[in-house]
Scaffold this motif. Structure first.
Motif, PDB file in Angstrom:
ATOM      1  N   LEU A 599      67.257  42.633  28.768  1.00 35.35           N
ATOM      2  CA  LEU A 599      67.977  43.573  27.904  1.00 35.35           C
ATOM      3  C   LEU A 599      68.643  44.631  28.777  1.00 35.35           C
ATOM      4  O   LEU A 599      68.129  44.961  29.849  1.00 35.35           O
ATOM      5  CB  LEU A 599      66.996  44.235  26.928  1.00 35.35           C
ATOM      6  N   LYS A 601      69.279  47.859  30.356  1.00 33.19           N
ATOM      7  CA  LYS A 601      68.496  49.095  30.441  1.00 33.19           C
ATOM      8  C   LYS A 601      69.067  50.021  31.495  1.00 33.19           C
ATOM      9  O   LYS A 601      69.633  49.565  32.487  1.00 33.19           O
ATOM     10  CB  LYS A 601      67.053  48.765  30.832  1.00 33.19           C
ATOM     11  N   ILE A 607      66.571  51.242  26.812  1.00 31.86           N
ATOM     12  CA  ILE A 607      67.485  50.190  26.350  1.00 31.86           C
ATOM     13  C   ILE A 607      68.787  50.829  25.868  1.00 31.86           C
ATOM     14  O   ILE A 607      68.772  51.784  25.097  1.00 31.86           O
ATOM     15  CB  ILE A 607      66.850  49.361  25.209  1.00 31.86           C
TER      16      ILE A 607
END
Ligand code: WT7
Length: 646
Positions: A599, A601, A607
């Motif tokens: 994801l 980040k 995030i």
């Protein structure tokens, strides 16, 4: 944004309580002298002992305190029932329309009184006293309203939990407010399908503990497990009590109900509403916004599990001595004409629903609407999410035959009643705009730095001062109340919504600016769906965002990183969907699940949802600055593998 204007029809200006000039005069008065204005209008409800103080509110940082009519004594059930008996004992209070079109009931104010008093006595015999919390987990049957009003009669605080929530969600809400008594039914019935409410309650109690009594209303008659000493059938208990039960004397600021709602972080919050100000506000907005006149039939299609059902199926209408229609079923069962058939059958005059239902019905074409008369309709309403101009126009032209004004009412669980809405005899309409503030409501638009936007422009929607229907606190957590609503901008209530104001001063709500989703008019925190996903044994990380959905308004897009060694598959996708439905309830069903090896980040591990939102919205051409990402490479994978089924 639509630039079409629908002026107030002449007959409306003439017959409505409020025309344009009167709206302006009343609005000015409400802002210039809130004490005087609300002091006068507070008397629209009955007080056992009158108030001498009207407004005592502060949004000051660290010291938020909201009190209205604080020394007045009243009772909500008295105002919704007993007060009407001398004049309206035989008038219908509730029309109930069952899931199956062959089932209906008409409940008069006298019958409502008797059922509610009986219900209150049943609760009292089980130890329920003023201030106790009672959880109500019910289908849309009259007993749901009886149960709410019975609590109000005794001064108990009800917490209605929507019947679509899972045992786990129900358990969390039972525990948070410490309910010892639950009111439920054997099963619910919607669109011909049964919902296992009692089974869910049993499961929830096993998780939550501490529940001493369960009152079970028989709805479908399917066999259910009854725990001796704990569970009792409503019809058995009701047969043993009288229809006499005095109304408890309640201070204006004594709690009336808790309603759990999702925020951008953490578990759902228990929004607390109190007695006097709430009732004044919902009763007044009901009368003026729907321009309700005696004898008319009002139908709000919400479920009593949401605030719309509390304020505009039960409390607002009944406080006005109105006839309110309660519908157990769904818009498309048994046919796509069901809503309009119900309108014709019960001669509904005012119809209040959500854009998501309209968009779904719109897809079925005009025929299922046009095959019905709808001649009784005079006013239409919309609530729950922004209404797109196409749906508005369809509602106006096809459902309302170009004859009925539409009141697009903007509000929230926290606000108790509608804050921005047209008044049908006073406000020219613009499709897609909630138009102008109700009396006493002072909207303001702020930019990210807290600078006030004057005139036309867009920003975050805040409210400058209190109104009587405002929530008072988060149950058991006043610090969270202040942090959630009053910390973004000092001395302002922050709504969480973005909004534009046009040259005419009309407000156009653009949707949430926080991590709250609005799926089919239901509010859901992205954090809740994420924590449900990561509770699955194969999931290591999850991030959830909304994306535009033709029917639901917003759909749920989940990015899921699997544990090392777990293979991504369509079967796992299905399993995760089932899992989330089981953890939270069907309203949280993810529409799209994208398996993501990583994801996006920041270097500090946060995030970057902005990027995920853009990808889900199919705007990956404009991702903005990705240079602060710890690993910019993950974005390429996300874009390549994005899901595109609508
Ligand atoms: C959120 C509140 C109001 C009771 C039902 C929902 C959105 C609500 C409108 C509207 C645009 C709307 C907002 C708000 N919303 N009504 N007429 N136009 N947006 O209550 O679950 O507390 O949700 O619903 O985003 O903040 P809720």
């Amino acid at each position: 944004m639509s630039d079409k204007i629908y002026p107030v029809p002449a007959d409306w200006a003439a017959r409505a309580y409020v025309d344009k000039a009167r709206y302006e005069a009343m609005y000015q008065a409400s802002i210039e002298d809130p004490e005087g204005f609300w002091g006068e209008h507070g008397r629209r409800i009955h007080w056992f002992a009158p108030y001498t103080k009207v407004k005592n509110t502060s949004f000051a940082p660290g010291a938020v305190s909201i009190r209205w009519y604080e020394d007045g004594i009243t009772n909500v059930a008295y105002n919704c029932i007993d007060r009407h008996l001398p004049e309206r004992a035989d008038q219908v209070a509730i029309i109930w329309e069952g899931d199956d079109p062959s089932e209906q009931k008409h409940i008069t104010y006298q019958e409502l009184h008797d059922e509610v008093a009986r219900f209150a006595n049943v609760l009292r015999l089980r130890g329920v006293e003023k201030g106790d919390r009672v959880t109500i987990y019910m289908p849309m049957i009259p007993e749901a309203a009886y149960a709410m009003l019975a609590c109000a009669r005794l001064g108990a605080i009800h917490s209605v939990v929507f019947g679509g929530f899972s045992p786990d969600s129900l358990a969390g809400r039972i525990t948070d407010c410490g309910s010892k008594v639950i009111i439920t039914a054997d099963e619910g019935l919607r669109g011909g399908r049964k919902i296992p409410l009692k089974i869910n309650v049993d499961e929830a109690i096993a998780i939550a503990g501490g529940v001493e009594h369960v009152v079970v209303v028989r709805r479908t008659g399917s066999p259910v497990n009854m725990v001796p000493g704990r569970d009792v059938w409503w019809h058995d208990a009701a047969a043993l009590v009288t229809t006499e039960c005095p109304c408890e004397e309640m201070g204006a600021e004594d709690p009336l109900f808790i309603l759990y709602t999702s925020g951008s972080t953490g578990k759902p919050k228990g929004v607390l509403h109190t007695t006097g100000g709430y009732l004044v506000y919902v009763s007044m907005t009901f009368q003026y916004i729907f321009d309700y006149h005696g004898g008319e039939i009002f139908w709000c299609t919400a479920d009593v599990g949401w605030v719309t059902g509390h304020s505009y199926i039960v409390y607002g209408p009944l406080a006005n001595g109105a006839t309110t229609l309660m519908f157990e079923g769904i818009p498309t069962y048994p046919t796509k004409s069901r809503m309009w058939e119900v309108v014709d059958k019960h001669k509904v005059n005012i119809f209040y629903t959500a854009p998501t239902a309209l968009r779904a019905l719109m897809q079925a074409g005009d025929e299922p609407v046009k095959s019905t008369s709808r001649a009784s309709l005079r006013l239409l309403g919309s609530v729950g999410e922004p209404i797109n101009p196409e749906a508005w126009e369809w509602y106006h032209r096809v459902v309302g035959d170009d004859r009925c004004p539409i009141v697009d009412t903007w509000w929230q669980t926290e606000t108790g009643g509608a804050l921005i809405s047209p008044l049908p005899g006073a406000t020219d309409l613009k499709p897609g705009s909630a138009t102008l503030p109700f009396f006493g409501v002072q909207p303001e638009l702020l930019d990210a730095d807290g600078k006030v936007i004057e005139g036309a422009g867009a920003g975050n929607l805040v409210l400058k001062d209190s109104w009587p229907g405002q929530m008072r606190t988060v149950y058991g957590d006043h610090a969270r109340f202040m942090e959630t609503y009053f910390s973004a901008y000092p001395n302002r209530y922050f709504t969480g919504d973005g909004c534009r104001r046009d040259e005419d001063g009309y407000y156009w709500i653009t949707g949430r600016v926080d991590d709250v989703l609005n799926v089919s008019g239901h509010r859901l925190g992205t954090a809740e769906v994420e924590s449900a996903l990561v509770a699955h044994e194969y999931v290591s990380e999850a991030a959830v965002v909304g994306y535009p959905h033709d029917i639901k308004g917003q759909g749920i897009y989940a990015y899921v990183t699997l544990m090392v060694g777990v293979e991504a598959s369509d079967q796992l996708r299905k399993d995760l969907v089932t899992w989330v439905r089981h953890e939270i309830g069907p309203i949280a069903t993810p529409d799209l699940i994208q398996f993501a090896p990583g994801l996006p980040k920041t270097r500090s591990g946060k995030i970057m949802r902005r990027i995920l939102r853009k990808i889900a919205e199919d705007e990956h051409g404009s991702l903005g600055d990705t240079s602060t990402l710890a690993d910019p490479g993950v974005v390429d994978d996300l874009v390549t593998n994005r899901l595109n089924k609508r």
